[in-house]
Design a protein around this motif. Structure first.
Motif, PDB file in Angstrom:
ATOM      1  N   MET A   1       0.765  -1.092   0.030  1.00 14.70           N
ATOM      2  CA  MET A   1      -0.033  -0.090  -0.029  1.00 14.70           C
ATOM      3  C   MET A   1       0.898   1.298   0.123  1.00 14.70           C
ATOM      4  O   MET A   1       1.984   1.273   0.857  1.00 14.70           O
ATOM      5  CB  MET A   1      -0.949  -0.150   1.383  1.00 14.70           C
ATOM      6  CG  MET A   1      -1.937   1.165   1.128  1.00 14.70           C
ATOM      7  SD  MET A   1      -3.049   0.860   2.650  1.00 14.70           S
ATOM      8  CE  MET A   1      -3.804  -0.888   2.083  1.00 14.70           C
ATOM      9  N   THR A   3       2.575   4.722   0.669  1.00 13.86           N
ATOM     10  CA  THR A   3       2.759   5.736   1.735  1.00 13.86           C
ATOM     11  C   THR A   3       2.078   7.224   1.290  1.00 13.86           C
ATOM     12  O   THR A   3       2.590   7.482   0.418  1.00 13.86           O
ATOM     13  CB  THR A   3       3.901   5.544   2.529  1.00 13.86           C
ATOM     14  OG1 THR A   3       4.261   4.418   2.824  1.00 13.86           O
ATOM     15  CG2 THR A   3       4.010   6.676   3.600  1.00 13.86           C
ATOM     16  N   SER A  23      -2.612   2.028  13.576  1.00 13.28           N
ATOM     17  CA  SER A  23      -3.029   1.278  12.215  1.00 13.28           C
ATOM     18  C   SER A  23      -2.353   2.091  11.217  1.00 13.28           C
ATOM     19  O   SER A  23      -1.995   1.387  10.106  1.00 13.28           O
ATOM     20  CB  SER A  23      -4.530   0.949  12.246  1.00 13.28           C
ATOM     21  OG  SER A  23      -5.028   0.669  11.049  1.00 13.28           O
ATOM     22  N   CYS A  24      -2.400   3.340  10.964  1.00 16.48           N
ATOM     23  CA  CYS A  24      -1.841   4.110  10.192  1.00 16.48           C
ATOM     24  C   CYS A  24      -0.400   3.587   9.688  1.00 16.48           C
ATOM     25  O   CYS A  24       0.059   3.548   8.412  1.00 16.48           O
ATOM     26  CB  CYS A  24      -2.102   5.449  10.107  1.00 16.48           C
ATOM     27  SG  CYS A  24      -3.691   6.123   9.992  1.00 16.48           S
ATOM     28  N   LYS A  26       1.332   0.753  10.878  1.00 18.91           N
ATOM     29  CA  LYS A  26       1.268  -0.649  10.588  1.00 18.91           C
ATOM     30  C   LYS A  26       1.105  -0.987   9.470  1.00 18.91           C
ATOM     31  O   LYS A  26       1.766  -1.827   8.718  1.00 18.91           O
ATOM     32  CB  LYS A  26       0.480  -1.475  11.949  1.00 18.91           C
ATOM     33  CG  LYS A  26       0.526  -2.926  11.614  1.00 18.91           C
ATOM     34  CD  LYS A  26      -0.118  -3.503  12.634  1.00 18.91           C
ATOM     35  CE  LYS A  26      -1.541  -3.488  12.466  1.00 18.91           C
ATOM     36  NZ  LYS A  26      -2.456  -4.110  13.684  1.00 18.91           N
ATOM     37  N   ASN A  27       0.155  -0.303   8.696  1.00 21.91           N
ATOM     38  CA  ASN A  27      -0.271  -0.559   7.337  1.00 21.91           C
ATOM     39  C   ASN A  27       0.156   0.366   6.376  1.00 21.91           C
ATOM     40  O   ASN A  27       0.090   0.015   5.161  1.00 21.91           O
ATOM     41  CB  ASN A  27      -1.719  -0.483   6.984  1.00 21.91           C
ATOM     42  CG  ASN A  27      -2.613  -1.618   7.897  1.00 21.91           C
ATOM     43  OD1 ASN A  27      -2.707  -2.670   7.472  1.00 21.91           O
ATOM     44  ND2 ASN A  27      -2.957  -1.019   9.126  1.00 21.91           N
ATOM     45  N   SER A 129      -8.225  -3.894  15.419  1.00 20.55           N
ATOM     46  CA  SER A 129      -8.355  -3.787  14.017  1.00 20.55           C
ATOM     47  C   SER A 129      -9.485  -4.680  13.445  1.00 20.55           C
ATOM     48  O   SER A 129      -9.643  -5.238  12.447  1.00 20.55           O
ATOM     49  CB  SER A 129      -6.906  -4.437  13.153  1.00 20.55           C
ATOM     50  OG  SER A 129      -5.814  -3.452  13.365  1.00 20.55           O
ATOM     51  N   LYS A 156      -9.221   4.246   3.154  1.00 23.78           N
ATOM     52  CA  LYS A 156      -8.010   3.348   3.695  1.00 23.78           C
ATOM     53  C   LYS A 156      -7.596   3.370   4.893  1.00 23.78           C
ATOM     54  O   LYS A 156      -7.182   2.413   5.659  1.00 23.78           O
ATOM     55  CB  LYS A 156      -6.840   4.097   2.971  1.00 23.78           C
ATOM     56  CG  LYS A 156      -6.677   3.673   1.282  1.00 23.78           C
ATOM     57  CD  LYS A 156      -5.496   4.438   0.737  1.00 23.78           C
ATOM     58  CE  LYS A 156      -5.430   4.123  -0.774  1.00 23.78           C
ATOM     59  NZ  LYS A 156      -4.063   4.861  -1.157  1.00 23.78           N
ATOM     60  N   ALA A 160      -8.269  -0.302   7.314  1.00 20.53           N
ATOM     61  CA  ALA A 160      -6.976  -0.714   7.754  1.00 20.53           C
ATOM     62  C   ALA A 160      -7.506  -1.367   9.182  1.00 20.53           C
ATOM     63  O   ALA A 160      -6.562  -2.014   9.806  1.00 20.53           O
ATOM     64  CB  ALA A 160      -6.165   0.440   7.738  1.00 20.53           C
ATOM     65  N   SER A 161      -8.438  -0.608   9.940  1.00 23.77           N
ATOM     66  CA  SER A 161      -9.072  -1.068  11.134  1.00 23.77           C
ATOM     67  C   SER A 161     -10.130  -1.947  11.248  1.00 23.77           C
ATOM     68  O   SER A 161     -10.809  -1.887  12.254  1.00 23.77           O
ATOM     69  CB  SER A 161      -9.267   0.233  12.006  1.00 23.77           C
ATOM     70  OG  SER A 161      -7.773   0.832  12.168  1.00 23.77           O
TER      71      SER A 161
END
Length: 278
Positions: A1, A3, A23-24, A26-27, A129, A156, A160-161
């Motif tokens: 994904m 950035t 989460s932002c 981590k993903n 999540s 997004k 992601a959560s």
């Protein structure tokens, strides 16, 4: 994904805000250098900066710095909404995302003008999540030339959560609140009741908790992985004249479905009433 190269500002970083921030990262949605946190609690600021490598500052400092960001996520308690207006006035942003229950989009547009606002109603399961988040875009966001880009970014962040649904009107967020916003407490209440029942049948507290939690956990996993409906699974487990049928009969005699419907209606009406006070 990919950035996001734009900066994002979190105003408040309590349990919900931190879960979204984590989460932002981590993903891979944002890099640490592009995440700013305005937090009133000095210890919390230090903890967040140390844990995630982001820049955490007081709201006053945030209002004096480089204030150009893509999105602002307001993750504070509803009663604190007025306190962030000065910071928002001093910040150049493309979209305000608020997770404050009961605080309408008009609360912010009345004070800040025709800004794009996205109201989001996640639930406590965002911390693992597994949230369901309802999204509502105000008229200014829907009419923005950047609407598609901004909505895609918000989706997004929250997908992601967990799961995301978009609703067409703001009152629908009250209905989301009544089902999924408060839903973890309903599910926990049932687990609690099952634990009490197990204890009443002679199990130790530890065994009662294990039996109850793992049964519910396994049931949810089964439904999710097989795609079967709750009704289909219930019918599979319920044999005519068997133990499950005896239990379900008690639920029906005590009008469990009607009680659940009434409780959700009460939550919805309360959400509306709280919103009308803002």
């Amino acid at each position: 994904m990919k950035t996001n190269a734009k900066k994002i500002l979190f105003i408040g970083c309590g349990s919900m805000g931190e879960a979204i921030l984590s989460s932002c990262l981590k993903n891979g949605l944002y890099s640490p250098e592009n995440i700013l946190v305005a937090e009133i609690d000095s210890k919390k600021r230090a903890d967040i900066a140390l844990a995630y490598g982001v820049r955490a500052m007081s709201p006053e400092e945030a209002g004096r710095g480089d204030n150009s960001v893509g999105a602002v996520i307001a993750a504070i308690k509803p009663r604190e909404a007025e306190s962030i207006i000065p910071l928002l006035k001093n910040t150049d942003f493309q979209m305000l995302i608020t997770i404050m229950a009961g605080v309408s989009c008009s609360y912010f547009t009345d004070r800040l003008g025709k800004i794009p606002v996205l109201r989001v109603m996640p639930n406590m399961c965002i911390k693992v999540s597994k949230s369901v988040s309802g999204l509502f875009a105000n008229e200014n966001l829907n009419n923005s030339p950047l609407k598609n880009e901004l909505m895609a970014e918000a989706e997004k962040i929250f997908s992601a959560s967990g799961a995301v649904i978009t609703v067409k009107n703001e009152d629908a967020l009250n209905r989301v609140t009544a089902i999924s916003g408060s839903g973890p407490a309903y599910a926990a209440y049932f687990v609690e009741a099952l634990e009490n029942a197990a204890a009443g049948l002679g199990f130790s507290a530890d065994d009662a908790a294990l039996l109850s939690l793992k049964t519910v956990e396994g049931t949810l996993a089964y439904l999710s992985e097989t795609g079967e409906s709750a009704l289909e699974l219930r019918k599979k487990v319920t044999s005519p004249g068997g133990t499950t049928e005896a239990a379900i009969q008690v639920y029906e005699e005590n009008k469990l479905k009607e009680t659940v419907s009434a409780s959700c209606r009460a939550a919805y009406e309360r959400a509306r009433a709280l919103g009308n006070k803002k």
